[in-house]
Enzyme design. Structure first.
Site, PDB file in Angstrom:
ATOM      1  N   PHE A   1       0.807  -1.215   0.000  1.00  0.00           N
ATOM      2  CA  PHE A   1       0.000   0.000   0.000  1.00  0.00           C
ATOM      3  C   PHE A   1       0.842   1.268   0.000  1.00  0.00           C
ATOM      4  O   PHE A   1       0.526   2.240  -0.646  1.00  0.00           O
ATOM      5  CB  PHE A   1      -0.877  -0.035   1.253  1.00  0.00           C
ATOM      6  CG  PHE A   1      -2.129   0.759   1.136  1.00  0.00           C
ATOM      7  CD1 PHE A   1      -3.040   0.487   0.131  1.00  0.00           C
ATOM      8  CD2 PHE A   1      -2.406   1.768   2.032  1.00  0.00           C
ATOM      9  CE1 PHE A   1      -4.207   1.205   0.025  1.00  0.00           C
ATOM     10  CE2 PHE A   1      -3.577   2.497   1.936  1.00  0.00           C
ATOM     11  CZ  PHE A   1      -4.471   2.206   0.931  1.00  0.00           C
ATOM     12  N   ARG A   2       1.937   1.213   0.758  1.00  0.00           N
ATOM     13  CA  ARG A   2       2.663   2.451   1.008  1.00  0.00           C
ATOM     14  C   ARG A   2       3.926   2.632   0.181  1.00  0.00           C
ATOM     15  O   ARG A   2       4.617   3.637   0.322  1.00  0.00           O
ATOM     16  CB  ARG A   2       3.011   2.523   2.497  1.00  0.00           C
ATOM     17  CG  ARG A   2       1.794   2.853   3.299  1.00  0.00           C
ATOM     18  CD  ARG A   2       1.934   2.544   4.767  1.00  0.00           C
ATOM     19  NE  ARG A   2       0.688   2.885   5.455  1.00  0.00           N
ATOM     20  CZ  ARG A   2      -0.392   2.118   5.454  1.00  0.00           C
ATOM     21  NH1 ARG A   2      -0.386   0.966   4.841  1.00  0.00           N
ATOM     22  NH2 ARG A   2      -1.483   2.506   6.079  1.00  0.00           N
TER      23      ARG A   2
ATOM     24  N   GLN B   1      -6.099  -9.918   3.577  1.00  0.00           N
ATOM     25  CA  GLN B   1      -6.576  -8.638   3.046  1.00  0.00           C
ATOM     26  C   GLN B   1      -6.173  -8.513   1.587  1.00  0.00           C
ATOM     27  O   GLN B   1      -6.547  -7.551   0.921  1.00  0.00           O
ATOM     28  CB  GLN B   1      -5.940  -7.480   3.815  1.00  0.00           C
ATOM     29  CG  GLN B   1      -6.246  -7.476   5.287  1.00  0.00           C
ATOM     30  CD  GLN B   1      -5.425  -6.420   6.010  1.00  0.00           C
ATOM     31  OE1 GLN B   1      -5.841  -5.287   6.178  1.00  0.00           O
ATOM     32  NE2 GLN B   1      -4.244  -6.791   6.432  1.00  0.00           N
TER      33      GLN B   1
ATOM     34  N   ILE C   1      -5.673  -9.171  -2.462  1.00  0.00           N
ATOM     35  CA  ILE C   1      -6.605  -9.428  -3.556  1.00  0.00           C
ATOM     36  C   ILE C   1      -5.881 -10.120  -4.705  1.00  0.00           C
ATOM     37  O   ILE C   1      -6.409 -10.244  -5.799  1.00  0.00           O
ATOM     38  CB  ILE C   1      -7.222  -8.085  -4.042  1.00  0.00           C
ATOM     39  CG1 ILE C   1      -6.114  -7.082  -4.427  1.00  0.00           C
ATOM     40  CG2 ILE C   1      -8.092  -7.470  -2.961  1.00  0.00           C
ATOM     41  CD1 ILE C   1      -6.636  -5.798  -5.053  1.00  0.00           C
ATOM     42  N   ASP C   2      -4.657 -10.586  -4.436  1.00  0.00           N
ATOM     43  CA  ASP C   2      -3.815 -11.109  -5.515  1.00  0.00           C
ATOM     44  C   ASP C   2      -3.984 -12.606  -5.775  1.00  0.00           C
ATOM     45  O   ASP C   2      -3.444 -13.134  -6.750  1.00  0.00           O
ATOM     46  CB  ASP C   2      -2.337 -10.779  -5.252  1.00  0.00           C
ATOM     47  CG  ASP C   2      -1.832 -11.287  -3.897  1.00  0.00           C
ATOM     48  OD1 ASP C   2      -2.273 -12.370  -3.451  1.00  0.00           O
ATOM     49  OD2 ASP C   2      -0.981 -10.606  -3.297  1.00  0.00           O
TER      50      ASP C   2
ATOM     51  N   HIS D   1     -11.065  -8.658   1.273  1.00  0.00           N
ATOM     52  CA  HIS D   1     -11.225  -7.567   0.307  1.00  0.00           C
ATOM     53  C   HIS D   1     -11.468  -8.082  -1.110  1.00  0.00           C
ATOM     54  O   HIS D   1     -11.259  -7.367  -2.079  1.00  0.00           O
ATOM     55  CB  HIS D   1     -10.007  -6.635   0.361  1.00  0.00           C
ATOM     56  CG  HIS D   1      -9.842  -5.955   1.688  1.00  0.00           C
ATOM     57  ND1 HIS D   1      -8.655  -5.452   2.140  1.00  0.00           N
ATOM     58  CD2 HIS D   1     -10.752  -5.714   2.676  1.00  0.00           C
ATOM     59  CE1 HIS D   1      -8.828  -4.917   3.353  1.00  0.00           C
ATOM     60  NE2 HIS D   1     -10.088  -5.075   3.693  1.00  0.00           N
TER      61      HIS D   1
ATOM     62  N   CYS E   1     -26.153  -8.102 -11.776  1.00  0.00           N
ATOM     63  CA  CYS E   1     -26.761  -9.445 -11.711  1.00  0.00           C
ATOM     64  C   CYS E   1     -25.908 -10.451 -10.938  1.00  0.00           C
ATOM     65  O   CYS E   1     -26.239 -11.641 -10.898  1.00  0.00           O
ATOM     66  CB  CYS E   1     -27.050  -9.974 -13.119  1.00  0.00           C
ATOM     67  SG  CYS E   1     -25.601 -10.600 -14.003  1.00  0.00           S
TER      68      CYS E   1
ATOM     69  N   CYS F   1     -26.110 -10.342 -18.331  1.00  0.00           N
ATOM     70  CA  CYS F   1     -27.360  -9.567 -18.309  1.00  0.00           C
ATOM     71  C   CYS F   1     -27.393  -8.518 -19.423  1.00  0.00           C
ATOM     72  O   CYS F   1     -28.374  -7.801 -19.573  1.00  0.00           O
ATOM     73  CB  CYS F   1     -27.594  -8.940 -16.940  1.00  0.00           C
ATOM     74  SG  CYS F   1     -26.427  -7.663 -16.485  1.00  0.00           S
TER      75      CYS F   1
HETATM   76  P1  NAD Z   1      -0.055  -2.212   4.229  1.00  0.00           P
HETATM   77  O1  NAD Z   1       0.568  -1.744   2.965  1.00  0.00           O
HETATM   78  O2  NAD Z   1      -0.813  -1.250   5.056  1.00  0.00           O
HETATM   79  O3  NAD Z   1       1.050  -2.847   5.160  1.00  0.00           O
HETATM   80  C1  NAD Z   1       1.979  -3.750   4.665  1.00  0.00           C
HETATM   81  C2  NAD Z   1       3.008  -3.949   5.769  1.00  0.00           C
HETATM   82  O4  NAD Z   1       3.900  -4.954   5.336  1.00  0.00           O
HETATM   83  C3  NAD Z   1       3.837  -2.693   6.058  1.00  0.00           C
HETATM   84  O5  NAD Z   1       3.756  -2.417   7.439  1.00  0.00           O
HETATM   85  C4  NAD Z   1       5.256  -3.081   5.650  1.00  0.00           C
HETATM   86  O6  NAD Z   1       6.193  -2.633   6.589  1.00  0.00           O
HETATM   87  C5  NAD Z   1       5.204  -4.581   5.696  1.00  0.00           C
HETATM   88  N1  NAD Z   1       6.067  -5.254   4.714  1.00  0.00           N
HETATM   89  C6  NAD Z   1       6.176  -5.000   3.399  1.00  0.00           C
HETATM   90  N2  NAD Z   1       7.001  -5.893   2.817  1.00  0.00           N
HETATM   91  C7  NAD Z   1       7.425  -6.719   3.813  1.00  0.00           C
HETATM   92  C8  NAD Z   1       8.265  -7.849   3.845  1.00  0.00           C
HETATM   93  N3  NAD Z   1       8.841  -8.317   2.746  1.00  0.00           N
HETATM   94  N4  NAD Z   1       8.476  -8.460   5.046  1.00  0.00           N
HETATM   95  C9  NAD Z   1       7.886  -7.991   6.186  1.00  0.00           C
HETATM   96  N5  NAD Z   1       7.060  -6.944   6.198  1.00  0.00           N
HETATM   97  C10 NAD Z   1       6.826  -6.312   5.027  1.00  0.00           C
HETATM   98  O7  NAD Z   1      -0.925  -3.464   3.828  1.00  0.00           O
HETATM   99  P2  NAD Z   1      -2.214  -4.077   4.487  1.00  0.00           P
HETATM  100  O8  NAD Z   1      -2.082  -4.086   5.958  1.00  0.00           O
HETATM  101  O9  NAD Z   1      -2.467  -5.337   3.758  1.00  0.00           O
HETATM  102  O10 NAD Z   1      -3.374  -3.032   4.112  1.00  0.00           O
HETATM  103  C11 NAD Z   1      -3.389  -2.371   2.860  1.00  0.00           C
HETATM  104  C12 NAD Z   1      -4.596  -2.605   1.975  1.00  0.00           C
HETATM  105  O11 NAD Z   1      -4.193  -2.604   0.608  1.00  0.00           O
HETATM  106  C13 NAD Z   1      -5.279  -3.896   2.181  1.00  0.00           C
HETATM  107  O12 NAD Z   1      -6.603  -3.591   2.324  1.00  0.00           O
HETATM  108  C14 NAD Z   1      -5.079  -4.713   0.891  1.00  0.00           C
HETATM  109  O13 NAD Z   1      -6.313  -5.211   0.465  1.00  0.00           O
HETATM  110  C15 NAD Z   1      -4.623  -3.741  -0.131  1.00  0.00           C
HETATM  111  N6  NAD Z   1      -3.472  -4.200  -0.975  1.00  0.00           N
HETATM  112  C16 NAD Z   1      -3.372  -5.495  -1.398  1.00  0.00           C
HETATM  113  C17 NAD Z   1      -2.265  -5.922  -2.152  1.00  0.00           C
HETATM  114  C18 NAD Z   1      -2.188  -7.346  -2.596  1.00  0.00           C
HETATM  115  O14 NAD Z   1      -3.203  -7.988  -2.815  1.00  0.00           O
HETATM  116  N7  NAD Z   1      -0.983  -7.919  -2.716  1.00  0.00           N
HETATM  117  C19 NAD Z   1      -1.259  -5.025  -2.449  1.00  0.00           C
HETATM  118  C20 NAD Z   1      -1.383  -3.693  -2.008  1.00  0.00           C
HETATM  119  C21 NAD Z   1      -2.489  -3.298  -1.255  1.00  0.00           C
HETATM  120 ZN    ZN Z   2     -24.808  -8.786 -15.255  1.00  0.00          ZN
END
Ligand code: NAD
Ligand code: ZN
Length: 248
Positions: free
Chosen positions: A35-36, A101, A103-104, A119, A130, A155
């Site tokens: 996310f960040r 959480q 979605i991959d 999610h 639909c 649909c």
């Molecule tokens: P987040 O980005 O808020 O937090 C991820 C955490 O993982 C961070 O604190 C970071 O320090 C830590 N991190 C990253 N790489 C690491 C590693 N290799 N080893 C150890 N720690 C590591 O993510 P969140 O808590 O899942 O929430 C973010 C939202 O974004 C979720 O709702 C999610 O659905 C969505 N999202 C999903 C994906 C995906 O499906 N892969 C990717 C990005 C965001």
């Molecule tokens: Zn439909």
């Protein structure tokens, strides 16, 4: 081997109803930005909220443009040792399943069977009109070729959206309730790669702890639940899970 890893392995070995809870951090080692991360899709585009998506054709086009870019990272990614270790623990009967959480879809590709996707999944599309669902790939191709948002073939003119929970959209109630039950009945909750600040998801490990589970947090940076954890394992998700597995 550190005593923290050994102690965690001990808890896992003895657990009767352990649950793993994952976030974006477990998939960064598969090349999907969290996310960040600066420069990721998330930081580059504005958020298209669910209500905008519903009412505006222009917002739907913007959403699909963003999703196509994210799709490139997903499609190229393979599960890493972290996903594989969690799948192995389920097969060995050490954990009840994984609440994610993400979605991959990488947990399922790694072999996990009991996966609660809070999610949703970006591997499928769903029709808002639909409820029809289908794998995403043909629609990604269609959008790329035509630059037009695909309509629901079931649909006729339904609004197709990735089967993920958008900002402003409620979480799937059944999945959330089941995840809450898993956590309330758990004697051990291990969170992996989540900042534990996104609610209601982060409330689940919290509920586990409140109901008597031990809480282990594996994460590179600080999380929102560090103060109530029984064990903090800082560092790489893949390395920590591998080390715990070796110590079991
Ligand atoms: P987040 O980005 O808020 O937090 C991820 C955490 O993982 C961070 O604190 C970071 O320090 C830590 N991190 C990253 N790489 C690491 C590693 N290799 N080893 C150890 N720690 C590591 O993510 P969140 O808590 O899942 O929430 C973010 C939202 O974004 C979720 O709702 C999610 O659905 C969505 N999202 C999903 C994906 C995906 O499906 N892969 C990717 C990005 C965001
Ligand atoms: Zn439909």
């Amino acid at each position: 081997m550190s005593s923290d890893i050994e102690l965690t392995a001990n808890w896992l070995r003895r657990a009767k109803s352990a649950v793993v809870f994952t976030g974006a951090g477990i998939s960064t080692e598969s090349g999907i930005p969290d996310f960040r991360s600066p420069g990721g899709v998330w930081s580059k585009y504005r958020t298209v909220y669910f209500d905008e998506f519903c009412r505006s054709a222009q917002a739907r086009h913007e959403y699909w443009t963003q999703k196509i870019e994210a799709h490139v990272a997903f499609a190229a990614a393979d599960p890493n040792i972290g996903h594989q270790t969690i799948a192995k623990w389920e097969e060995q009967g050490r954990i009840r399943g994984v609440i994610t959480q993400n979605i991959d879809g990488l947990h399922q590709i790694a072999g996990s069977q009991n996966v609660l996707e809070l999610h949703g999944t970006a591997r499928e599309v769903t029709c808002l009109d639909c409820d029809w669902r289908s794998p995403v790939d043909p629609f990604v191709t269609q959008f790329r070729e035509t630059n037009e948002v695909p309509l629901c073939p079931e649909c006729g003119d339904g609004r197709l959206k990735h089967a993920t929970v958008s900002f402003g959209q409620v979480l799937p109630e059944l999945t959330l309730n089941r995840a809450l039950r898993w956590c309330q009945e758990a004697d051990l909750v291990i969170t992996v790669g989540s900042s534990l600040v996104v609610y209601p998801a982060a409330g689940l490990p919290e509920a586990g702890k409140r109901n008597g589970a031990k809480l282990v947090i594996i994460n590179r940076d600080e999380t929102g639940l560090d103060t109530i954890a029984d064990m903090l394992i800082p560092g790489s998700c893949g390395e920590a899970l591998t080390a715990i597995d070796a110590a079991i």
